[in-house]
Scaffold this motif. Structure first.
Motif, short mmCIF file in Angstrom:
data_model
loop_
_atom_site.label_atom_id
_atom_site.label_comp_id
_atom_site.label_asym_id
_atom_site.label_seq_id
_atom_site.Cartn_x
_atom_site.Cartn_y
_atom_site.Cartn_z
N ALA A 191 54.64 67.40 31.22
CA ALA A 191 53.22 67.36 31.79
C ALA A 191 52.52 68.50 32.32
CB ALA A 191 53.35 66.24 32.82
N GLY A 192 54.05 69.39 33.03
CA GLY A 192 53.40 70.44 33.94
C GLY A 192 52.95 71.66 32.83
N ARG A 193 53.74 71.74 31.85
CA ARG A 193 53.24 72.52 30.69
C ARG A 193 52.18 72.38 30.00
NH1 ARG A 193 53.69 73.62 25.67
NH2 ARG A 193 54.04 71.39 25.14
N LEU A 194 51.70 71.08 29.75
CA LEU A 194 50.29 70.90 29.30
C LEU A 194 49.11 70.75 30.31
CD1 LEU A 194 51.54 67.49 27.18
CD2 LEU A 194 50.44 69.75 26.36
N GLY A 195 49.60 71.07 31.44
CA GLY A 195 48.43 71.61 32.34
C GLY A 195 48.21 70.48 33.45
N ALA A 196 48.88 69.54 33.93
CA ALA A 196 48.80 68.40 34.80
C ALA A 196 49.23 69.20 36.10
CB ALA A 196 49.60 67.20 34.63
N PHE A 197 48.56 69.13 37.04
CA PHE A 197 48.95 69.78 38.37
C PHE A 197 49.97 69.11 39.39
CE2 PHE A 197 47.09 68.53 42.31
CZ PHE A 197 46.09 67.42 42.02
N ARG A 198 50.04 67.64 39.14
CA ARG A 198 50.76 67.05 40.13
C ARG A 198 51.29 65.80 39.38
NH1 ARG A 198 50.75 65.20 45.61
NH2 ARG A 198 50.14 67.08 46.69
N PHE A 199 52.47 64.92 39.87
CA PHE A 199 53.21 64.11 39.17
C PHE A 199 53.44 62.96 40.40
CE2 PHE A 199 56.70 62.14 37.12
CZ PHE A 199 56.47 61.83 35.81
N ILE A 200 52.90 62.05 40.29
CA ILE A 200 53.27 60.62 41.46
C ILE A 200 53.85 59.58 40.65
CG2 ILE A 200 51.72 61.62 43.24
CD1 ILE A 200 49.72 59.58 42.38
N GLU A 201 54.90 58.91 41.29
CA GLU A 201 55.81 57.87 40.98
C GLU A 201 55.09 56.36 41.43
OE1 GLU A 201 59.86 58.26 41.29
OE2 GLU A 201 59.78 60.13 40.31
N LYS A 202 55.06 55.57 40.35
CA LYS A 202 55.03 54.14 40.83
C LYS A 202 56.20 53.51 41.41
CE LYS A 202 52.10 53.39 36.63
NZ LYS A 202 51.84 52.76 35.55
N PRO A 203 56.13 52.65 42.09
CA PRO A 203 54.98 51.90 42.75
C PRO A 203 54.12 53.03 43.72
CG PRO A 203 56.92 51.29 44.28
CD PRO A 203 57.25 52.14 42.95
N LEU A 204 52.71 52.78 43.49
CA LEU A 204 51.75 53.72 44.05
C LEU A 204 51.76 53.51 45.63
CD1 LEU A 204 48.87 53.49 41.50
CD2 LEU A 204 50.62 55.49 42.09
N SER A 205 51.92 54.92 46.52
CA SER A 205 51.51 54.62 47.96
C SER A 205 49.97 55.22 47.85
CB SER A 205 52.44 55.39 48.40
OG SER A 205 51.89 56.61 49.28
N LYS A 206 49.22 54.59 48.85
CA LYS A 206 48.06 55.03 48.94
C LYS A 206 47.99 56.62 49.55
CE LYS A 206 43.94 53.87 51.95
NZ LYS A 206 44.00 53.65 53.42
N ASP A 207 48.67 56.79 50.26
CA ASP A 207 48.79 58.29 50.76
C ASP A 207 49.00 59.51 49.79
OD1 ASP A 207 48.27 57.25 53.25
OD2 ASP A 207 50.19 57.62 54.15
N TYR A 208 49.92 59.06 48.92
CA TYR A 208 50.39 59.89 47.99
C TYR A 208 48.93 60.10 46.88
CZ TYR A 208 55.11 60.58 48.60
OH TYR A 208 56.39 60.95 49.01
N VAL A 209 48.26 58.94 46.61
CA VAL A 209 47.29 58.96 45.70
C VAL A 209 46.16 60.01 46.58
CG1 VAL A 209 45.51 57.62 44.68
CG2 VAL A 209 47.75 56.79 44.77
N LEU A 210 45.76 59.53 47.53
CA LEU A 210 44.84 60.28 48.36
C LEU A 210 45.07 61.82 48.44
CD1 LEU A 210 43.64 57.41 50.81
CD2 LEU A 210 42.46 58.39 48.74
N ASP A 211 46.32 62.00 48.86
CA ASP A 211 46.68 63.39 48.83
C ASP A 211 46.42 64.21 47.59
OD1 ASP A 211 47.75 65.08 50.89
OD2 ASP A 211 49.65 65.11 49.60
N ALA A 212 47.16 63.39 46.57
CA ALA A 212 46.88 64.27 45.25
C ALA A 212 45.35 64.34 44.85
CB ALA A 212 47.71 63.31 44.07
N LEU A 213 44.71 63.42 45.22
CA LEU A 213 43.21 63.46 44.83
C LEU A 213 42.47 64.45 45.57
CD1 LEU A 213 40.80 61.63 43.58
CD2 LEU A 213 40.51 60.59 45.81
N ARG A 214 42.72 64.59 46.97
CA ARG A 214 42.05 65.79 47.48
C ARG A 214 42.59 67.16 47.27
NH1 ARG A 214 43.17 62.57 52.19
NH2 ARG A 214 41.74 60.93 52.32
N GLU A 215 43.76 67.32 47.01
CA GLU A 215 44.28 68.47 46.38
C GLU A 215 43.66 68.82 45.07
OE1 GLU A 215 48.23 70.67 45.20
OE2 GLU A 215 48.41 69.08 46.41
N GLY A 216 43.70 67.95 44.05
CA GLY A 216 42.99 67.95 42.85
C GLY A 216 41.85 68.29 42.87
N LEU A 217 41.01 67.77 43.52
CA LEU A 217 39.38 68.04 43.55
C LEU A 217 38.93 69.57 43.91
CD1 LEU A 217 38.08 64.81 45.02
CD2 LEU A 217 37.89 65.37 42.66
#
Ligand SMILES: Nc1ncnc2c1ncn2[C@@H]1O[C@H](COP(=O)(O)OP(=O)(O)OP(=O)(O)O)[C@@H](O)[C@H]1O
Ligand SMILES: [Mg+2]
Length: 469
Positions: free
Chosen positions: A92-118
């Protein structure tokens, strides 16, 4: 405007959770249940970021990732996966994804990745805009037979290491051509070092070109690498080479012959691999005849000579150049591109262009700043050109004190950015004042400036009301 997030997952429960988290935080959410759907929605809704599941029936996440990136390389993608497999993460990294998060989802991880990604997405887009702007600024535009021939010469000369001498009047595009050669050469990733031989004082040029050791001469408190050394493995552009002194010419000739330099104050020679491109607007053959330029250096430099004709001899380039500059300026100033009427282009084709493409560029910029409508007409062009080339005639034509005092106060044509800005501001004010019959209050109101400021400007630019007849 709300930012839009695309969530791709085949499990409805995950899609619901993600929607809740994201909508609660104020994002616009688009959901896709399969890879196919994701690609369609990405194209239709143009999301700012994507959360992407890996294991899905049909097209899997990694394939979707590859396709998304192929159409929009700046799009930030977060991979969401149940099974934290290292190989998947790596792929995934090689293909250009910038972050990898695991399920089960934690709200904090999601929002964290989101802000960084935007944030990352914004940076990437800015970067791309800057790069395109830069590339367009260095693009050689033109459709005339002579420019095409020059492009062909550039194409052939570029991959060789041969020295190129570019000859032509001021503003014809010599520097642009030098850059094009470097960009298309095998050295494109190395440095392009420019030296303006006319701008550096005689006492400094040798140290500038060849560098010096600490203490080499009074004032040499630090050691300095010369431009030739800086350009090692790349290209050095000796601009205005016709203005080098005899002494410097001799030294440069030696570098060209030996392929090595010595810093001032050092006996050590440094081997260099530098491609040399030189340019001048002087007639070097005449300079040689007058004993001001070394013939042997001339032969060394002009292995591949490229002569750039003045703009008046290739007016076929004008329509494309106008379009190019209009696009550039409107992008820079975030304005809608202004159109040039066919008559306006014709008027530009018939101008004299002593300053060549640089002058054309200035005229276009001036026209764009001064014009209020969507279309530039022939008359607009003529009035700018008239003022441009014959200030005193222009003043007489208007019969006004305003124009006359302008040519008296600012001389010929604006030479610096500041002069140009003042020049444009003044012309704009005079135009508006005329339009409103020199009614100061009215004019101030229309151009949206306080009356006091307008008075100040009138004084600053010595603008006086024209007397009719
Ligand atoms: N073919 C072209 N396409 C697009 N822009 C051009 C072209 N030729 C010149 N320009 C633009 O015109 C301006 C002058 O070009 P450049 O500086 O290369 O000229 P020059 O010959 O080096 O002038 P000088 O002798 O005064 O140094 C620059 O803004 C350049 O980008
Ligand atoms: Mg130049």
């Amino acid at each position: 405007m709300k930012q839009r997030i695309l969530v791709v997952d085949d499990e409805p429960a995950i899609r619901d959770t993600m929607r809740m988290i994201l909508e609660y935080d104020g994002y616009d959410v688009v959901l896709a249940a399969s890879g196919q759907e994701a690609l369609q929605l990405a194209e239709r809704d143009n999301p700012d970021l994507v959360f992407l599941d890996v294991k899905m029936p049909g097209m899997d996440g990694l394939e979707v990732l590859g396709r998304l990136k192929a159409t929009n390389e700046t799009l930030p993608v977060v991979i969401v996966s149940a099974h934290g497999s290292t190989t998947t993460a790596l792929e995934a990294g090689r293909l250009g994804a910038f972050r990898f998060i695991e399920k089960p989802l934690s709200k904090d991880y999601v929002l964290d990745a989101l802000r960084e990604g935007l944030e990352l997405g914004t940076l990437r887009r800015e970067n791309r805009t800057l790069r395109t702007a830069l590339e367009s600024r260095h693009q050689l535009i033109g459709e005339s037979a002579s420019l095409k021939q020059i492009m062909e010469q550039v194409r052939r000369a570029a991959p060789t290491n041969a020295t190129v001498l570019i000859l032509g009047d001021s503003g014809v595009g010599k520097e642009l051509i030098a850059r094009a050669i470097h960009r298309n050469s095998l050295r494109a990733k190395e440095r392009f070092v420019q030296v303006n031989c006319a701008a550096i004082p005689e006492e400094l040029i040798e140290s500038e070109l060849f560098g010096h050791e600490r203490g080499a001469f009074t004032g040499a408190t630090e050691k300095q690498t010369g431009k030739f050394e800086q350009a090692d493995r790349g290209t050095i552009f000796l601009d205005e080479v016709g203005d080098m002194s005899a002494r410097t010419q001799a030294k440069v000739l030696r570098v060209l012959q030996e392929g090595e330099v010595e810093r001032l104050g050092s006996a050590k020679t440094i081997k260099l691999d530098v491609r040399v491109i030189a340019a001048t607007n002087k007639d070097l053959e005449e300079e040689i005849a007058e004993g001001r330029f070394r013939e042997d250096l001339y032969f060394r430099l002009s292995v591949i000579p490229i002569t750039v004709p003045p703009l008046r001899e290739r007016t076929d380039d004008i329509p494309a150049l106008v379009q190019h500059f209009v696009a550039q300026f409107s992008r820079d100033s975030n304005r809608r591109p202004t159109r040039f009427a066919p008559g306006a282009i014709d008027a530009l084709k018939h101008a004299r262009w002593r300053g060549n493409i640089r002058e054309l560029r200035n005229v276009i910029e001036r026209l764009l700043i001064m014009s209020s409508g969507d279309v530039i007409e022939a008359d607009d062009v003529r009035s700018v050109l008239r003022v441009d080339s014959r200030p005193s005639v222009a003043a007489n034509a208007h019969g006004g004190a305003a124009a006359a005092s302008h040519s008296a106060s600012s001389g010929e044509r604006p030479a610096t950015l500041r002069e140009f800005k003042e020049w444009s501001e003044r012309a704009f004010l005079v135009e508006k004042l005329r339009e409103f019959s020199w009614n100061i209050s009215r004019t101030a109101e229309v151009i949206d400036t306080p009356r006091s400021n307008l008075y100040k400007k009138l004084e600053q630019y010595n603008i006086k009301q024209e007397t009719e007849g």
